[in-house]
Design a protein around this motif. Structure first.
Motif, PDB file in Angstrom:
ATOM      1  N   PRO A 137       0.838  -1.213   0.000  1.00 40.45           N
ATOM      2  CA  PRO A 137       0.000   0.000   0.000  1.00 40.45           C
ATOM      3  C   PRO A 137       0.870   1.259   0.000  1.00 40.45           C
ATOM      4  CG  PRO A 137      -0.722  -1.554   1.678  1.00 40.45           C
ATOM      5  CD  PRO A 137       0.622  -2.030   1.199  1.00 40.45           C
ATOM      6  N   LEU A 138       0.586   2.161  -0.915  1.00 45.84           N
ATOM      7  CA  LEU A 138       1.281   3.437  -1.010  1.00 45.84           C
ATOM      8  C   LEU A 138       0.243   4.554  -1.001  1.00 45.84           C
ATOM      9  CD1 LEU A 138       3.674   2.385  -3.935  1.00 45.84           C
ATOM     10  CD2 LEU A 138       4.207   2.369  -1.491  1.00 45.84           C
TER      11      LEU A 138
ATOM     12  N   GLN B  44      -3.082  12.005  -1.096  1.00 43.76           N
ATOM     13  CA  GLN B  44      -3.395  11.185   0.075  1.00 43.76           C
ATOM     14  C   GLN B  44      -4.416  10.083  -0.226  1.00 43.76           C
ATOM     15  OE1 GLN B  44      -1.806  11.977   3.685  1.00 43.76           O
ATOM     16  NE2 GLN B  44      -0.612  12.080   1.790  1.00 43.76           N
ATOM     17  N   LYS B  45      -4.412   9.580  -1.447  1.00 37.44           N
ATOM     18  CA  LYS B  45      -5.254   8.449  -1.814  1.00 37.44           C
ATOM     19  C   LYS B  45      -4.409   7.186  -1.850  1.00 37.44           C
ATOM     20  CE  LYS B  45      -8.414  11.203  -4.662  1.00 37.44           C
ATOM     21  NZ  LYS B  45      -9.002  11.387  -6.028  1.00 37.44           N
ATOM     22  N   GLU B  46      -4.971   6.082  -1.359  1.00 42.45           N
ATOM     23  CA  GLU B  46      -4.219   4.825  -1.346  1.00 42.45           C
ATOM     24  C   GLU B  46      -4.076   4.285  -2.769  1.00 42.45           C
ATOM     25  OE1 GLU B  46      -4.907   0.386   0.385  1.00 42.45           O
ATOM     26  OE2 GLU B  46      -4.906   2.009   1.890  1.00 42.45           O
ATOM     27  N   VAL B  47      -2.916   3.735  -3.068  1.00 42.51           N
ATOM     28  CA  VAL B  47      -2.643   3.206  -4.395  1.00 42.51           C
ATOM     29  C   VAL B  47      -1.617   2.092  -4.264  1.00 42.51           C
ATOM     30  CG1 VAL B  47      -0.723   4.797  -4.873  1.00 42.51           C
ATOM     31  CG2 VAL B  47      -2.075   3.871  -6.773  1.00 42.51           C
ATOM     32  N   THR B  48      -1.606   1.195  -5.231  1.00 43.04           N
ATOM     33  CA  THR B  48      -0.582   0.152  -5.280  1.00 43.04           C
ATOM     34  C   THR B  48       0.062   0.157  -6.660  1.00 43.04           C
ATOM     35  OG1 THR B  48      -2.069  -1.592  -6.068  1.00 43.04           O
ATOM     36  CG2 THR B  48      -1.871  -1.302  -3.666  1.00 43.04           C
ATOM     37  N   LEU B  49       1.237  -0.416  -6.761  1.00 41.66           N
ATOM     38  CA  LEU B  49       1.916  -0.475  -8.057  1.00 41.66           C
ATOM     39  C   LEU B  49       1.146  -1.315  -9.075  1.00 41.66           C
ATOM     40  CD1 LEU B  49       5.665  -0.782  -6.957  1.00 41.66           C
ATOM     41  CD2 LEU B  49       4.430   1.254  -7.729  1.00 41.66           C
ATOM     42  N   PRO B  50       0.573  -2.478  -8.682  1.00 44.14           N
ATOM     43  CA  PRO B  50      -0.214  -3.233  -9.672  1.00 44.14           C
ATOM     44  C   PRO B  50      -1.378  -2.435 -10.244  1.00 44.14           C
ATOM     45  CG  PRO B  50       0.327  -4.643  -7.813  1.00 44.14           C
ATOM     46  CD  PRO B  50       0.743  -3.247  -7.427  1.00 44.14           C
TER      47      PRO B  50
ATOM     48  N   VAL C 101       8.663   6.489  -5.908  1.00 46.74           N
ATOM     49  CA  VAL C 101       8.174   6.143  -4.577  1.00 46.74           C
ATOM     50  C   VAL C 101       9.136   6.690  -3.530  1.00 46.74           C
ATOM     51  CG1 VAL C 101       7.430   4.309  -3.034  1.00 46.74           C
ATOM     52  CG2 VAL C 101       7.132   4.048  -5.511  1.00 46.74           C
ATOM     53  N   ASN C 102       8.704   7.734  -2.838  1.00 41.66           N
ATOM     54  CA  ASN C 102       9.524   8.325  -1.791  1.00 41.66           C
ATOM     55  C   ASN C 102       9.536   7.405  -0.571  1.00 41.66           C
ATOM     56  OD1 ASN C 102       9.541  10.132   0.877  1.00 41.66           O
ATOM     57  ND2 ASN C 102      10.804  11.122  -0.684  1.00 41.66           N
ATOM     58  N   GLN C 103      10.712   7.238  -0.004  1.00 37.68           N
ATOM     59  CA  GLN C 103      10.877   6.342   1.119  1.00 37.68           C
ATOM     60  C   GLN C 103      11.062   7.119   2.424  1.00 37.68           C
ATOM     61  OE1 GLN C 103      11.212   2.417   0.594  1.00 37.68           O
ATOM     62  NE2 GLN C 103       9.775   3.598  -0.647  1.00 37.68           N
TER      63      GLN C 103
END
Length: 274
Positions: free
Chosen positions: A144-145, A150-156, A200-202
């Motif tokens: 989960p990213l 501020q919306k949830e998103v995934t790479l797939p 993708v900021n870590q």
């Protein structure tokens, strides 16, 4: 390249396992060569060092010749932080030098030959064992990213929506190599509409990321937040920057650990060219 370049992290410092294996092989060759050389009263250390140096120069030279248009200045040819090398070319140059040395210096043949064989065996066996280890992150992770909204998103989800290969860059604003390579990615994102780029900021918050993008005047699509560093853990990338290349099916096909230049990015993107 292997599906995932393995790396070790000591705090924020990342160490490339492949480079460590190469250094280990050279050290073994030096130890074996030094031991055998003492018995024959010859010094083969210089021959080994020269072979390594010439091999690196050859590998870099051939790479630069192939991607010379990707380098903006003459001095950037010498910036090896991008890891732009052609290994086979370097190996060939080193072997040609060693063959010449063995032919010219008969007294060095036994210690130098055994030293080279020993180093090569260490390299082959170690890389073979690493290749047999289960690859981490072979498929695109569902970590989960969050978007900048501020919306949830995934790479797939991003991959399936775009339906094309994806390049995922793991970065942070405090990381100097990450900052230096961002303009390269911005240029590539604008030029390659057949590839989706994701940044993708870590470990940093929304305010820090927005401030960095504004101060650097960067226009990037698909900037995501990963404040817990979960994606880095899931793919086995514990230091930054790390760049992952996924095909349209979501399979990891290439990686680059460390700073990218336009040339090294162009080389990796060639696999996605029509």
């Amino acid at each position: 390249m292997s599906p995932l370049d393995q790396s070790l992290a000591i705090g924020p410092v990342g160490l490339d396992v492949g480079l460590l294996v190469l250094v280990l092989s050279i050290v073994v060759a030096l130890i074996v060569g030094g031991y055998l050389g003492r018995h024959r009263k010859v010094n083969v250390d210089n021959s080994i060092f020269n072979a390594v140096l010439l091999g690196l120069i050859g590998a870099r030279f051939i790479f630069v010749v192939q991607y010379v248009e990707s380098y903006s200045t003459f001095w950037s040819w010498f910036d090896i932080r991008d890891r732009g090398f052609e290994p086979l070319a370097g190996f060939a140059v080193a072997m040609m030098y060693l063959a010449w040395r063995l032919w010219c210096q008969p007294r060095e043949r036994r210690p130098l030959g055994i030293a080279v064989i020993s180093g090569t065996l260490v390299w082959s066996l170690t890389t073979g064992v690493l290749a047999l280890m289960p690859p981490q992150g072979a498929s695109i992770p569902t970590t989960p990213l969050a978007t900048l909204e501020q919306k949830e998103v995934t790479l797939p989800e991003t991959l399936n929506k775009a339906g094309r290969p994806m390049v995922v860059n793991l970065w942070a604003s405090w990381c100097p190599p990450c900052r230096r390579e961002m303009p390269v990615f911005e240029q590539a994102q604008q030029a390659r509409d057949d590839v989706t780029f994701v940044f993708v900021n870590q470990g940093e918050n929304l305010s820090t990321v927005n401030t960095f993008l504004r101060q650097e005047s960067l226009t990037l699509d698909n900037v995501y937040l990963d404040q817990s560093n979960a994606l880095g853990n899931d793919v086995g990338a514990m230091a930054m920057p790390t760049t992952l290349y996924y095909n349209a099916d979501g399979t990891l096909v290439d990686t680059h650990f460390g700073e990218l230049s336009r040339a090294t990015l162009d080389r990796s993107l060639e696999r996605f060219s029509p």
